[in-house]
Write a protein that holds these residues in place. Structure first.
Motif, PDB file in Angstrom:
ATOM      1  N   GLU A 140       0.843  -1.212   0.000  1.00 22.50           N
ATOM      2  CA  GLU A 140       0.000   0.000   0.000  1.00 22.50           C
ATOM      3  C   GLU A 140       0.867   1.246   0.000  1.00 22.50           C
ATOM      4  O   GLU A 140       1.973   1.244   0.534  1.00 22.50           O
ATOM      5  CB  GLU A 140      -0.912  -0.028   1.218  1.00 22.50           C
ATOM      6  CG  GLU A 140      -1.947  -1.156   1.145  1.00 22.50           C
ATOM      7  CD  GLU A 140      -2.632  -1.375   2.477  1.00 22.50           C
ATOM      8  OE1 GLU A 140      -3.172  -0.401   3.038  1.00 22.50           O
ATOM      9  OE2 GLU A 140      -2.592  -2.525   2.945  1.00 22.50           O
ATOM     10  N   HIS A 141       0.352   2.320  -0.583  1.00 26.31           N
ATOM     11  CA  HIS A 141       1.042   3.609  -0.698  1.00 26.31           C
ATOM     12  C   HIS A 141       2.456   3.414  -1.273  1.00 26.31           C
ATOM     13  O   HIS A 141       3.441   3.879  -0.691  1.00 26.31           O
ATOM     14  CB  HIS A 141       1.136   4.311   0.662  1.00 26.31           C
ATOM     15  CG  HIS A 141      -0.161   4.278   1.420  1.00 26.31           C
ATOM     16  ND1 HIS A 141      -1.300   4.894   0.979  1.00 26.31           N
ATOM     17  CD2 HIS A 141      -0.507   3.659   2.582  1.00 26.31           C
ATOM     18  CE1 HIS A 141      -2.301   4.676   1.837  1.00 26.31           C
ATOM     19  NE2 HIS A 141      -1.842   3.923   2.812  1.00 26.31           N
ATOM     20  N   PRO A 142       2.566   2.685  -2.391  1.00 29.43           N
ATOM     21  CA  PRO A 142       3.908   2.356  -2.889  1.00 29.43           C
ATOM     22  C   PRO A 142       4.667   3.552  -3.464  1.00 29.43           C
ATOM     23  O   PRO A 142       4.066   4.417  -4.109  1.00 29.43           O
ATOM     24  CB  PRO A 142       3.627   1.335  -4.000  1.00 29.43           C
ATOM     25  CG  PRO A 142       2.241   1.644  -4.465  1.00 29.43           C
ATOM     26  CD  PRO A 142       1.496   2.186  -3.276  1.00 29.43           C
ATOM     27  N   VAL A 143       5.944   3.582  -3.179  1.00 29.15           N
ATOM     28  CA  VAL A 143       6.847   4.538  -3.844  1.00 29.15           C
ATOM     29  C   VAL A 143       7.932   3.688  -4.489  1.00 29.15           C
ATOM     30  O   VAL A 143       8.592   2.893  -3.811  1.00 29.15           O
ATOM     31  CB  VAL A 143       7.473   5.521  -2.834  1.00 29.15           C
ATOM     32  CG1 VAL A 143       8.432   6.464  -3.543  1.00 29.15           C
ATOM     33  CG2 VAL A 143       6.385   6.308  -2.111  1.00 29.15           C
TER      34      VAL A 143
ATOM     35  N   THR B 202       3.584   0.023   2.725  1.00 30.61           N
ATOM     36  CA  THR B 202       3.170  -0.746   3.898  1.00 30.61           C
ATOM     37  C   THR B 202       2.434  -2.017   3.479  1.00 30.61           C
ATOM     38  O   THR B 202       1.729  -2.043   2.471  1.00 30.61           O
ATOM     39  CB  THR B 202       2.258   0.080   4.835  1.00 30.61           C
ATOM     40  OG1 THR B 202       1.157   0.572   4.067  1.00 30.61           O
ATOM     41  CG2 THR B 202       2.971   1.248   5.473  1.00 30.61           C
ATOM     42  N   VAL B 203       2.635  -3.052   4.276  1.00 29.19           N
ATOM     43  CA  VAL B 203       1.935  -4.327   4.103  1.00 29.19           C
ATOM     44  C   VAL B 203       1.484  -4.739   5.497  1.00 29.19           C
ATOM     45  O   VAL B 203       2.312  -4.786   6.421  1.00 29.19           O
ATOM     46  CB  VAL B 203       2.884  -5.408   3.522  1.00 29.19           C
ATOM     47  CG1 VAL B 203       2.214  -6.780   3.550  1.00 29.19           C
ATOM     48  CG2 VAL B 203       3.295  -5.065   2.096  1.00 29.19           C
ATOM     49  N   ALA B 204       0.204  -5.009   5.634  1.00 28.96           N
ATOM     50  CA  ALA B 204      -0.355  -5.404   6.939  1.00 28.96           C
ATOM     51  C   ALA B 204       0.066  -4.399   8.017  1.00 28.96           C
ATOM     52  O   ALA B 204       0.383  -4.770   9.147  1.00 28.96           O
ATOM     53  CB  ALA B 204       0.100  -6.824   7.293  1.00 28.96           C
TER      54      ALA B 204
ATOM     55  N   TYR C  83       0.000 -15.458   2.207  1.00 30.67           N
ATOM     56  CA  TYR C  83       0.838 -16.076   3.253  1.00 30.67           C
ATOM     57  C   TYR C  83       1.928 -15.092   3.705  1.00 30.67           C
ATOM     58  O   TYR C  83       2.175 -14.903   4.893  1.00 30.67           O
ATOM     59  CB  TYR C  83       1.431 -17.368   2.673  1.00 30.67           C
ATOM     60  CG  TYR C  83       2.372 -18.110   3.589  1.00 30.67           C
ATOM     61  CD1 TYR C  83       2.003 -18.432   4.897  1.00 30.67           C
ATOM     62  CD2 TYR C  83       3.629 -18.521   3.140  1.00 30.67           C
ATOM     63  CE1 TYR C  83       2.876 -19.128   5.723  1.00 30.67           C
ATOM     64  CE2 TYR C  83       4.490 -19.225   3.953  1.00 30.67           C
ATOM     65  CZ  TYR C  83       4.110 -19.520   5.246  1.00 30.67           C
ATOM     66  OH  TYR C  83       4.970 -20.199   6.072  1.00 30.67           O
ATOM     67  N   MET C  84       2.541 -14.429   2.741  1.00 31.23           N
ATOM     68  CA  MET C  84       3.589 -13.441   3.060  1.00 31.23           C
ATOM     69  C   MET C  84       3.016 -12.311   3.919  1.00 31.23           C
ATOM     70  O   MET C  84       3.652 -11.836   4.854  1.00 31.23           O
ATOM     71  CB  MET C  84       4.145 -12.844   1.769  1.00 31.23           C
ATOM     72  CG  MET C  84       5.070 -13.755   1.023  1.00 31.23           C
ATOM     73  SD  MET C  84       6.701 -13.741   1.748  1.00 31.23           S
ATOM     74  CE  MET C  84       7.249 -12.111   1.263  1.00 31.23           C
ATOM     75  N   LYS C  85       1.802 -11.870   3.582  1.00 31.33           N
ATOM     76  CA  LYS C  85       1.185 -10.772   4.350  1.00 31.33           C
ATOM     77  C   LYS C  85       1.001 -11.185   5.799  1.00 31.33           C
ATOM     78  O   LYS C  85       1.268 -10.393   6.711  1.00 31.33           O
ATOM     79  CB  LYS C  85      -0.186 -10.413   3.738  1.00 31.33           C
ATOM     80  CG  LYS C  85      -0.072  -9.414   2.608  1.00 31.33           C
ATOM     81  CD  LYS C  85      -1.431  -8.873   2.235  1.00 31.33           C
ATOM     82  CE  LYS C  85      -1.908  -9.523   0.961  1.00 31.33           C
ATOM     83  NZ  LYS C  85      -3.227  -9.183   0.523  1.00 31.33           N
ATOM     84  N   LYS C  86       0.556 -12.441   6.014  1.00 30.32           N
ATOM     85  CA  LYS C  86       0.377 -12.946   7.387  1.00 30.32           C
ATOM     86  C   LYS C  86       1.707 -12.936   8.132  1.00 30.32           C
ATOM     87  O   LYS C  86       1.783 -12.568   9.302  1.00 30.32           O
ATOM     88  CB  LYS C  86      -0.133 -14.403   7.351  1.00 30.32           C
ATOM     89  CG  LYS C  86      -1.637 -14.521   7.332  1.00 30.32           C
ATOM     90  CD  LYS C  86      -2.068 -15.964   7.148  1.00 30.32           C
ATOM     91  CE  LYS C  86      -2.247 -16.739   8.455  1.00 30.32           C
ATOM     92  NZ  LYS C  86      -2.788 -18.096   8.217  1.00 30.32           N
ATOM     93  N   ILE C  87       2.758 -13.310   7.427  1.00 25.29           N
ATOM     94  CA  ILE C  87       4.083 -13.369   8.064  1.00 25.29           C
ATOM     95  C   ILE C  87       4.566 -11.959   8.397  1.00 25.29           C
ATOM     96  O   ILE C  87       5.020 -11.684   9.515  1.00 25.29           O
ATOM     97  CB  ILE C  87       5.091 -14.100   7.142  1.00 25.29           C
ATOM     98  CG1 ILE C  87       4.714 -15.569   7.005  1.00 25.29           C
ATOM     99  CG2 ILE C  87       6.516 -13.953   7.686  1.00 25.29           C
ATOM    100  CD1 ILE C  87       5.564 -16.346   6.008  1.00 25.29           C
ATOM    101  N   ILE C  88       4.447 -11.052   7.425  1.00 22.01           N
ATOM    102  CA  ILE C  88       4.945  -9.676   7.635  1.00 22.01           C
ATOM    103  C   ILE C  88       4.213  -9.042   8.831  1.00 22.01           C
ATOM    104  O   ILE C  88       4.809  -8.303   9.606  1.00 22.01           O
ATOM    105  CB  ILE C  88       4.710  -8.807   6.369  1.00 22.01           C
ATOM    106  CG1 ILE C  88       5.398  -9.409   5.152  1.00 22.01           C
ATOM    107  CG2 ILE C  88       5.108  -7.353   6.602  1.00 22.01           C
ATOM    108  CD1 ILE C  88       6.843  -9.160   4.999  1.00 22.01           C
ATOM    109  N   ALA C  89       2.935  -9.382   8.994  1.00 22.24           N
ATOM    110  CA  ALA C  89       2.146  -8.776  10.089  1.00 22.24           C
ATOM    111  C   ALA C  89       2.717  -9.145  11.462  1.00 22.24           C
ATOM    112  O   ALA C  89       2.597  -8.363  12.393  1.00 22.24           O
ATOM    113  CB  ALA C  89       0.693  -9.229   9.979  1.00 22.24           C
TER     114      ALA C  89
END
Ligand code: HPA
Length: 273
Positions: free
Chosen positions: A41-44, A70-72, A265-271
């Protein structure tokens, strides 16, 4: 070429001036795992070509840009596209991206790759949390004069794939739409896939999966004390496991098929990292 801290600092300073953002986690995306980048989200975005002293992606399935966002709810910087020795880069050059991420202040690194299964219980579409690796081919990326600012010349790698992060990744697998294993990754330099004899040798030595990346970045992260998680997406059974030739089309197709589930799955991990 022997590097100094200033060499990497030039890239980090450039990025800091361009993107006012302090990432917590660095993510490296493997072949065709790009869809995770769309979850940012809000990528630069910053093209590798614009970053001083950075390298350039030469592989079609690697985008070649850093994405901050941002992710999670966590601040990440994501390398969409990585560098391999088979592109012609010297092993020593492959320290560059992870050292730049370190200087940007990341507190952990998540590496991903596409890999071939040596373990016959694995299936294309499975994920392997890397517990340990073997790199019996090619020199260490840390060869040459040591840059003490990053870490000592001789360092322990017996727990380089951080046990806490591996445990978290396995916990996140519960309820995920993926089969997740934990195993040993063996590096082969490529660009050709391995021979069936090499895969038989890899199996005898205890490898569960093989691939052409990740280990140089993992060693660089371990050298500078960064907590590390590495995940292999199994895109194919390794050479000779099935009675059929390997192709990069098969690798790309499997990676594309599971990219959505892998991204979740990656999003769950990053959170939780
Ligand atoms: N071997 C090496 N690298 C790979 C493979 C493989 O079978 N599959 C995806 N990357």
């Amino acid at each position: 070429m022997s590097y100094t801290r200033e060499y990497f600092q030039a890239a980090a300073d450039f990025l800091r001036a361009k993107v006012d953002f302090a990432p917590e986690t660095g993510v490296v995306l493997g072949s065709c795992l790009g869809p995770f980048a769309q979850a940012i989200e809000h990528p630069v975005e910053v093209d590798y070509a614009d970053i001083p002293h950075f390298l350039l992606s030469t592989v079609a399935s690697h985008a070649g840009k850093l994405i901050f966002g941002t992710v999670a709810g966590r601040r990440v910087v994501c390398m969409s596209g990585r560098f391999h020795s088979y592109e012609g880069y010297r092993f020593e050059e492959l320290v560059i991206p992870i050292r730049v991420l370190k200087l940007l202040g990341v507190r952990s690194v998540v590496l991903t790759n596409a890999a071939g299964a040596v373990n016959r219980d694995y299936r294309p579409g499975d994920v392997m949390v890397i517990r340990d690796h073997m790199k019996l081919n090619g020199p260490s990326p840390l060869r040459g004069p040591n840059v003490e600012d990053f870490g000592p010349w001789f360092f322990d790698v017996s727990r380089m794939y951080t046990p806490r992060l591996r445990r978290l990744a396995l916990e996140c697998a519960e309820g995920a739409a993926l089969r997740v294993h934990e195993g040993t990754y063996m590096f082969f330099p490529g660009p050709q896939f391995e021979t069936p004899a090499e895969i038989r040798a890899a199996r005898l030595l205890g490898a569960d999966a093989v691939g052409m990346s990740t280990v140089t970045e993992a060693l660089t992260a371990a050298h500078c004390g960064l907590p590390l998680l590495a995940l292999s997406v199994i895109t194919n059974m390794a050479a000779g496991v099935l009675d059929q030739p390997l192709s990069d089309t098969e690798v790309d197709e499997t990676a594309r098929t599971i990219a959505g589930a892998f991204s979740d799955y990656m999003k769950k991990i990053i959170a939780v990292i």
